[in-house]
Write an enzyme that holds these catalytic residues in place. Structure first.
Site, PDB file in Angstrom:
ATOM      1  CG  ASP A  83      -2.098   0.963   1.263  1.00 55.61           C
ATOM      2  OD1 ASP A  83      -2.283   1.361   0.084  1.00 55.61           O
ATOM      3  OD2 ASP A  83      -2.814   1.205   2.177  1.00 55.61           O
ATOM      4  CE  LYS A  84      -0.177   7.931  -2.184  1.00 57.64           C
ATOM      5  NZ  LYS A  84      -1.318   8.662  -2.185  1.00 57.64           N
ATOM      6  CG  HIS A  85      -1.175   6.959   4.562  1.00 58.65           C
ATOM      7  ND1 HIS A  85      -2.585   6.976   4.332  1.00 58.65           N
ATOM      8  CD2 HIS A  85      -0.799   8.165   5.379  1.00 58.65           C
ATOM      9  CE1 HIS A  85      -2.833   7.976   5.130  1.00 58.65           C
ATOM     10  NE2 HIS A  85      -1.836   8.662   5.828  1.00 58.65           N
ATOM     11  CB  SER A  86      -0.370  10.910   0.440  1.00 60.56           C
ATOM     12  OG  SER A  86      -0.277  12.386   0.378  1.00 60.56           O
ATOM     13  CB  THR A 102      -8.527   9.274  -1.397  1.00 61.03           C
ATOM     14  OG1 THR A 102      -7.103   9.745  -1.515  1.00 61.03           O
ATOM     15  CG2 THR A 102      -8.668   8.122  -2.589  1.00 61.03           C
ATOM     16  NE  ARG A 161      -2.352  13.141  17.572  1.00 64.26           N
ATOM     17  CZ  ARG A 161      -2.538  12.677  16.549  1.00 64.26           C
ATOM     18  NH1 ARG A 161      -2.888  11.462  16.263  1.00 64.26           N
ATOM     19  NH2 ARG A 161      -1.586  13.281  15.545  1.00 64.26           N
ATOM     20  CB  SER A 214      -2.111   8.249  13.933  1.00 65.44           C
ATOM     21  OG  SER A 214      -3.631   8.358  13.508  1.00 65.44           O
ATOM     22  CE  LYS A 222      -5.717   5.943  10.119  1.00 65.52           C
ATOM     23  NZ  LYS A 222      -5.396   6.720  11.380  1.00 65.52           N
ATOM     24  CE  LYS A 223      -2.203   3.390   4.741  1.00 64.63           C
ATOM     25  NZ  LYS A 223      -3.089   3.226   3.908  1.00 64.63           N
TER      26      LYS A 223
END
Length: 440
Positions: free
Chosen positions: A83-86, A123, A171, A186, A190-191
């Site tokens: 996967d990818k996350h930004s 997204t 937060r 955080s 999740k990943k």
């Protein structure tokens, strides 16, 4: 003194917390025995005093273990789960392109994405512009779609990392969002809960980035790579530019249209968007063992794009999640269009030497394309297209962007914001790199 008070006191006094103490605190967050004021107090202590890599790994794993962990073994997938996350930006629709591209190259991409935050587009909000698209399928349906299609982009379910969701909400209202340790835990919790084998992070740099300086973006990238690898997840991070919108558009339906055009090759592919998409996809293929080197990865990705295989995966994903079967063939039949399109024109001629990218994002929010409060409804049709780029020469009266608005007043307000956000000068200035650095 209770254990929770003692844990808060230790972090307040800059002492390291043990794995057991962190796990106990997160268990209390998940079961409700730790109250909001205690979560806020620990978050503030971490905000000021930070965490070691070992502490951050422990926090990440405890948050992961607070809920369901997606197990891919029963599905016997013939390729890696990657996967990818930004960290988020303006006109950043790489997730919509990357997931199908990597799936077409043999990867399996269970992408759990978020909604827009502040000036950044989310997204999930983009996908919500597609009628019928189910953002929150149950876990088994999610896994079946990933198995059958190779990619599914959905929102975080209630079962995944619930402790993180509660900590984040606290937060958000206690001015402790910008802690690098808490951001790292955080994202990664999740990943890890999604059962990944490898992750590539896209850390934005510049006027539209979440982190205000290059040094802070680099610090976050290093933190995520160290903690991700320390938690058993093969992690790389890329620093990419966000001093201007990544695509020449910003909004929800307009970015879906741009993604469709990119995947199908219906129009010329925006060069910076193309560069960042491939720069992120290459380490994903390498980490997943789908290519032996960067050259082979690039060749495979180009073939998946040019053959239409990636576009086909996108169409399959949309259909499998309840969206229209013919979205790629007839986007105008399904994607809403704003009733008013108006060009923002330059009051003088010159080269574009600076863009306040954050202001472009906030202009989309003001048009109705983002949220001021979590409960706000979104107008998926509004946004910006044909945005100018750094280094571009604009004639007097030439277009800076095209506004898609619901009414005249909203369009005028956005036009004023865009004019203020773009600096024109008689001479050209150096343009920033699109991709800065890979952290491994």
């Amino acid at each position: 003194m209770s254990l929770m008070q003692e844990i808060i006191r230790k972090k307040r006094n800059r002492q390291a917390l043990s794995t057991q103490e962190i796990a106990a605190f997160v268990r209390g967050v998940a079961d409700g025995s730790v109250v909001d004021s205690q979560v806020a107090a620990l978050a503030m202590a971490v905000f000021f005093n930070g965490m070691s890599t070992a502490e951050c790994v422990a926090l990440t794993l405890a948050q992961r273990d607070s809920g369901q962990i997606v197990n891919w073994q029963p599905f016997d997938l013939p390729g890696p789960v990657i996967d990818k996350h930004s960290t988020g930006g303006v006109g950043d629709l790489t997730s919509l392109l990357l997931g199908p591209l990597v799936a077409a190259c043999g990867g399996f991409v269970p992408m759990i994405s978020g909604r827009g935050l502040g000036h950044t587009g989310g997204t999930l909000d983009k996908l919500a512009a597609i009628p019928g698209y189910n953002l929150t399928p149950d876990t088994r349906a999610f896994q079946r779609i990933v198995r059958d299609v190779g990619v599914a982009i959905i929102g975080q379910t209630a079962e995944l990392a619930p402790a993180d969701r509660r900590i984040y909400a606290i937060r958000d209202v206690t001015a402790t969002v910008e802690s690098i340790a808490l951001i790292t835990a955080s994202i990664l919790s999740k990943k890890l809960a999604a059962g990944l084998a490898a992750l590539t992070m896209d850390i934005k740099v510049g006027s539209g980035a979440f982190m205000p300086t290059y040094d802070q973006s680099l610090q976050l990238a290093r933190s995520i790579v160290e903690v991700g690898n320390g938690a058993g997840l093969k992690t790389t991070a890329l620093l990419t530019d966000m001093n201007q919108p990544l695509a020449p558009c910003a909004g929800n339906a307009v970015e879906i249209r741009c993604a469709i055009d990119f995947l199908t090759g219906r129009t010329a592919r925006p060069p910076r968007l193309h560069e960042v998409t491939f720069a992120l996809a290459v380490p994903m293929l390498l980490a997943g063992g789908l290519a032996k080197d960067a050259h082979e990865a690039h060749t495979k990705l180009a073939a998946a794009l040019d053959s239409g295989a990636a576009a086909e995966r996108f169409a399959m994903m949309v259909s499998a999640l309840g969206g229209p079967h013919d979205l790629l063939d007839a986007p105008d039949r399904h994607l809403d269009r704003a009733p008013l399109q108006t060009a923002v024109t330059a009051s003088e001629a010159g080269y574009v030497t600076h863009i306040d990218c954050r202001a472009f994002g906030l202009a989309v929010v003001a048009l109705g394309g983002g949220r001021h409060r979590p409960e706000d409804a979104i107008d998926y049709a509004v946004g910006l297209t044909d945005c100018v780029e750094l280094g571009q020469y604009v004639e007097k009266g030439g277009p800076l962007t095209l506004i898609h608005a619901r009414d005249q007043q909203a369009a005028e307000d956005a036009a004023n914001a865009i004019r203020s956000a773009v600096t024109l000068n008689p001479g050209a200035a150096p343009t920033p790199a699109t991709v800065y650095e890979l952290i491994e």
